[in-house]
Design a protein around this motif. Structure first.
Motif, PDB file in Angstrom:
ATOM      1  N   SER A 121      21.889   9.251 -13.501  1.00 44.44           N
ATOM      2  CA  SER A 121      22.095   9.191 -12.051  1.00 44.44           C
ATOM      3  C   SER A 121      20.752   8.872 -11.395  1.00 44.44           C
ATOM      4  N   ILE A 122      20.585   7.606 -10.995  1.00 41.49           N
ATOM      5  CA  ILE A 122      19.356   7.193 -10.313  1.00 41.49           C
ATOM      6  C   ILE A 122      19.734   6.887  -8.871  1.00 41.49           C
ATOM      7  N   ARG A 123      19.311   7.733  -7.986  1.00 44.51           N
ATOM      8  CA  ARG A 123      19.775   7.678  -6.598  1.00 44.51           C
ATOM      9  C   ARG A 123      19.085   6.568  -5.800  1.00 44.51           C
ATOM     10  N   PRO A 124      19.665   6.166  -4.668  1.00 44.58           N
ATOM     11  CA  PRO A 124      18.994   5.180  -3.799  1.00 44.58           C
ATOM     12  C   PRO A 124      17.644   5.726  -3.317  1.00 44.58           C
ATOM     13  N   THR A 125      16.673   4.843  -3.169  1.00 47.05           N
ATOM     14  CA  THR A 125      15.317   5.242  -2.752  1.00 47.05           C
ATOM     15  C   THR A 125      15.324   5.774  -1.321  1.00 47.05           C
ATOM     16  N   ILE A 126      14.635   6.899  -1.120  1.00 39.99           N
ATOM     17  CA  ILE A 126      14.475   7.464   0.224  1.00 39.99           C
ATOM     18  C   ILE A 126      13.315   6.733   0.905  1.00 39.99           C
ATOM     19  N   GLY A 127      13.618   6.042   2.014  1.00 35.37           N
ATOM     20  CA  GLY A 127      12.602   5.269   2.721  1.00 35.37           C
ATOM     21  C   GLY A 127      12.090   5.983   3.957  1.00 35.37           C
ATOM     22  N   MET A 128      11.281   5.265   4.740  1.00 40.17           N
ATOM     23  CA  MET A 128      10.718   5.799   5.982  1.00 40.17           C
ATOM     24  C   MET A 128      11.472   5.220   7.177  1.00 40.17           C
ATOM     25  N   ASP A 129      11.576   6.019   8.230  1.00 38.82           N
ATOM     26  CA  ASP A 129      12.181   5.515   9.470  1.00 38.82           C
ATOM     27  C   ASP A 129      11.291   4.419  10.059  1.00 38.82           C
ATOM     28  N   ASP A 130       9.970   4.634  10.010  1.00 35.01           N
ATOM     29  CA  ASP A 130       9.009   3.628  10.476  1.00 35.01           C
ATOM     30  C   ASP A 130       7.998   3.392   9.349  1.00 35.01           C
ATOM     31  N   PRO A 131       8.132   2.284   8.611  1.00 31.44           N
ATOM     32  CA  PRO A 131       7.293   2.081   7.427  1.00 31.44           C
ATOM     33  C   PRO A 131       5.923   1.451   7.717  1.00 31.44           C
ATOM     34  N   TRP A 132       5.360   1.704   8.894  1.00 30.55           N
ATOM     35  CA  TRP A 132       4.049   1.154   9.270  1.00 30.55           C
ATOM     36  C   TRP A 132       3.125   2.279   9.715  1.00 30.55           C
ATOM     37  N   HIS A 133       1.815   2.051   9.615  1.00 33.63           N
ATOM     38  CA  HIS A 133       0.796   3.000  10.107  1.00 33.63           C
ATOM     39  C   HIS A 133       0.974   4.401   9.514  1.00 33.63           C
ATOM     40  N   TYR A 134       1.294   4.469   8.218  1.00 33.15           N
ATOM     41  CA  TYR A 134       1.612   5.768   7.613  1.00 33.15           C
ATOM     42  C   TYR A 134       0.443   6.407   6.855  1.00 33.15           C
ATOM     43  N   ARG A 135      -0.604   5.649   6.549  1.00 34.57           N
ATOM     44  CA  ARG A 135      -1.702   6.190   5.738  1.00 34.57           C
ATOM     45  C   ARG A 135      -2.675   6.985   6.604  1.00 34.57           C
ATOM     46  N   ASN A 136      -3.044   8.179   6.128  1.00 35.07           N
ATOM     47  CA  ASN A 136      -3.942   9.029   6.920  1.00 35.07           C
ATOM     48  C   ASN A 136      -5.409   8.846   6.555  1.00 35.07           C
ATOM     49  N   LYS A 137      -5.688   7.950   5.600  1.00 40.24           N
ATOM     50  CA  LYS A 137      -7.078   7.812   5.138  1.00 40.24           C
ATOM     51  C   LYS A 137      -7.372   6.366   4.765  1.00 40.24           C
ATOM     52  N   SER A 138      -8.516   5.860   5.240  1.00 41.88           N
ATOM     53  CA  SER A 138      -8.965   4.522   4.833  1.00 41.88           C
ATOM     54  C   SER A 138     -10.334   4.628   4.186  1.00 41.88           C
ATOM     55  N   GLN A 139     -10.571   3.782   3.190  1.00 43.96           N
ATOM     56  CA  GLN A 139     -11.873   3.705   2.529  1.00 43.96           C
ATOM     57  C   GLN A 139     -12.260   2.228   2.514  1.00 43.96           C
ATOM     58  N   PHE A 140     -13.048   1.813   3.490  1.00 47.25           N
ATOM     59  CA  PHE A 140     -13.378   0.396   3.623  1.00 47.25           C
ATOM     60  C   PHE A 140     -14.841   0.146   3.255  1.00 47.25           C
ATOM     61  N   GLN A 141     -15.040  -0.805   2.322  1.00 50.73           N
ATOM     62  CA  GLN A 141     -16.395  -1.204   1.938  1.00 50.73           C
ATOM     63  C   GLN A 141     -17.044  -1.931   3.112  1.00 50.73           C
ATOM     64  N   VAL A 142     -18.363  -1.781   3.212  1.00 54.16           N
ATOM     65  CA  VAL A 142     -19.095  -2.394   4.319  1.00 54.16           C
ATOM     66  C   VAL A 142     -19.931  -3.555   3.785  1.00 54.16           C
ATOM     67  N   GLY A 143     -20.015  -4.618   4.561  1.00 58.36           N
ATOM     68  CA  GLY A 143     -20.817  -5.777   4.168  1.00 58.36           C
ATOM     69  C   GLY A 143     -21.303  -6.530   5.391  1.00 58.36           C
ATOM     70  N   ILE A 144     -22.000  -7.634   5.142  1.00 55.36           N
ATOM     71  CA  ILE A 144     -22.488  -8.497   6.223  1.00 55.36           C
ATOM     72  C   ILE A 144     -21.905  -9.890   6.022  1.00 55.36           C
ATOM     73  N   LYS A 145     -21.354 -10.461   7.087  1.00 60.71           N
ATOM     74  CA  LYS A 145     -20.848 -11.833   7.030  1.00 60.71           C
ATOM     75  C   LYS A 145     -21.357 -12.579   8.262  1.00 60.71           C
ATOM     76  N   LYS A 146     -22.142 -13.611   8.012  1.00 65.18           N
ATOM     77  CA  LYS A 146     -22.742 -14.409   9.100  1.00 65.18           C
ATOM     78  C   LYS A 146     -23.460 -13.511  10.117  1.00 65.18           C
ATOM     79  N   GLY A 147     -24.214 -12.547   9.594  1.00 64.43           N
ATOM     80  CA  GLY A 147     -25.026 -11.669  10.441  1.00 64.43           C
ATOM     81  C   GLY A 147     -24.269 -10.544  11.116  1.00 64.43           C
TER      82      GLY A 147
END
Length: 461
Positions: A121-147
């Motif tokens: 018995s493999i049930r249907p996947t439980i989704g989100m009512d609003d599947p956007w903007h759900y992550r509470n944490k970002s880890q973004f590398q920093v760099g320089i592009k054209k100054g």
């Protein structure tokens, strides 16, 4: 029968019908009985592809032309979707994503488990009512592009940094904080780390928000302990970002793909921010692990609660307990919860969390379940229910054998990897019947799928 050798050549173009999605979200087709993986192709599509990589058992290819489009193909909302690679399925309608994620679980069981899938018995996947903007944490590398200071993720299969100013799966607060910190670093001319020359200071901007409180924690990962104009930087962050309640520096001077180093220093504000799940609140320090999608975590943990089906009399083991979130979710319905983890700091946090919420029926110990469980059984304490929430590699083999020996009535398996779930179910099926598997979509628009499997001890004749 010997496996047919790959006859496709690199650069060769050929037609392909896509049968299903692979575990990494790529389209899967067969050319002359040979498996071909095509990123961006969808089930039911007829495409012309060009072979890009040839491996002993499969080939990889890219789309040259779509002859027949899937009715579920949509235009990705993210402008850097194809370069970034952080999401794999934005080009697929969300309801179709949920169906395909269930199919990814089925594929893993077909490949790694001897049980006939049609009997499960493999049930249907439980989704989100609003599947956007759900992550509470970002880890973004920093760099320089054209100054100009940029921050984002490295492109798919490349080491080119893609500037991401508005990530559609991140909470708006983490996007805002990252963008303003980029500007402050630019304005104050704080040196940005250059990986090639190993010079500069700031490597990564980490932003985490408490969905419930709106509080933000900012972590600047630096290559050196000294930050030029440090106090000016802190003052400017406080002035322009009043929602940031915790400013932390983490020092990582090593040449490594790991984000965090060992040394952490509080620069300003609180050491923790607060997050709330249901009736429980948690203090999150800079390096504490916490689920990245708090809204969907409540649904996941409620599925664990349903699968455990506690009546108030059960003794429960929470293996791989981390900071105790799952065990505490169940504690008020259990006679006793005992959790273990190999990370001492996580166990200390679990004890603090249990005490804060007034649970006197919990016990947390540093160590491995396969060591502690036999000891407890010998002392006369046998669990009725075991919850496992292992890393992507799955349960330790010794733990699976311990479960088979101890034989709790119910095993609730929380999985973040369908392949290791299928392999572990195959081992446990010696003594356990799979009642059901419930897929849960914790990361919309990516190929990841979590599952809660309820396993019940077979009644011996």
């Amino acid at each position: 029968m010997t496996k047919q050798a790959i006859t496709i050549k690199k650069g060769q173009q050929f037609p392909l019908t896509i049968k299903r999605l692979g575990i990494n979200g790529e389209g899967v087709g067969y050319f002359k009985k040979q498996v071909v993986f095509v990123p961006g192709a969808l089930p039911g599509e007829e495409v012309v592809v060009e072979a890009t990589n040839i491996h002993p058992k499969y080939a990889e290819a890219k789309i040259k032309k779509i002859r027949k489009r899937s009715p579920y193909r949509v235009t990705p909302r993210c402008p850097v979707y194809e370069q970034c690679g952080g999401c794999q399925l934005q080009h697929l309608d969300y309801e179709a994503q949920l169906r395909e994620k269930r199919d990814i679980v089925i594929q893993a069981l077909e490949r790694h488990c001897r049980l006939p899938v049609e009997t499960l018995s493999i049930r249907p996947t439980i989704g989100m009512d609003d599947p956007w903007h759900y992550r509470n944490k970002s880890q973004f590398q920093v760099g320089i592009k054209k100054g100009t200071v940029i921050a984002g993720l490295y492109g798919l299969n490349s080491h080119q940094l893609i500037d991401i100013s508005e990530c559609l799966i991140q909470h708006p607060a983490t996007n805002r904080v990252t963008n303003i910190v980029k500007m402050i670093l630019q304005d104050l001319r704080i040196p940005i780390y250059n990986e090639r020359t190993q010079t500069g200071v700031v490597r990564t901007i980490v932003a985490r928000v408490g969905f419930h409180t709106g509080d933000v924690q900012l972590v600047l990962i630096t290559a050196t302990k000294d930050i030029p104009r440090k106090q000016l930087l802190v003052d400017e962050i406080k002035r322009r970002l009043p929602e940031v309640k915790s400013i932390v520096q983490n020092i990582n001077g090593r040449k490594t793909s790991l984000i965090f180093g060992e040394e952490t220093e509080l620069l300003e504000g609180e050491e923790y921010i607060q997050e709330v799940l249901g009736d429980l609140s948690f203090e999150l320090s800079a390096r504490a692990f916490f689920q990245l999608n708090p809204v969907q975590t409540v649904k996941l943990y409620d599925e664990v609660k349903k699968a455990a089906a506690l009546t108030g009399t059960e003794k429960v083991v929470d293996a791989y307990c981390g900071v105790g979130t799952i065990g505490l979710w169940l504690a008020k319905d259990a006679r006793e919860v005992r959790g273990m983890d190999v990370i001492p700091e996580a166990i200390e946090d679990a004890k603090k969390n249990a005490k804060k919420h007034g649970f006197a029926n919990t016990m947390y110990t540093t160590g491995k379940a396969e060591t502690l469980l036999p000891k407890w059984v010998k002392e006369g304490w046998k669990p009725d229910v075991i919850i496992v929430d292992p890393p992507r590699t799955g349960c330790d083999r010794a733990l699976l054998q311990t479960i088979l020996r101890v034989q709790p009535k119910t095993v609730v398996y929380v999985s973040c990897n369908p392949s290791s779930l299928a392999r572990d179910i195959d081992v446990l099926s010696e003594s356990y019947h799979v009642d059901y598997i419930q897929p849960v979509d914790m990361f919309p628009h990516t190929a990841h799928v979590e599952s809660v499997a309820r396993l019940v001890l077979k009644i011996r004749a």
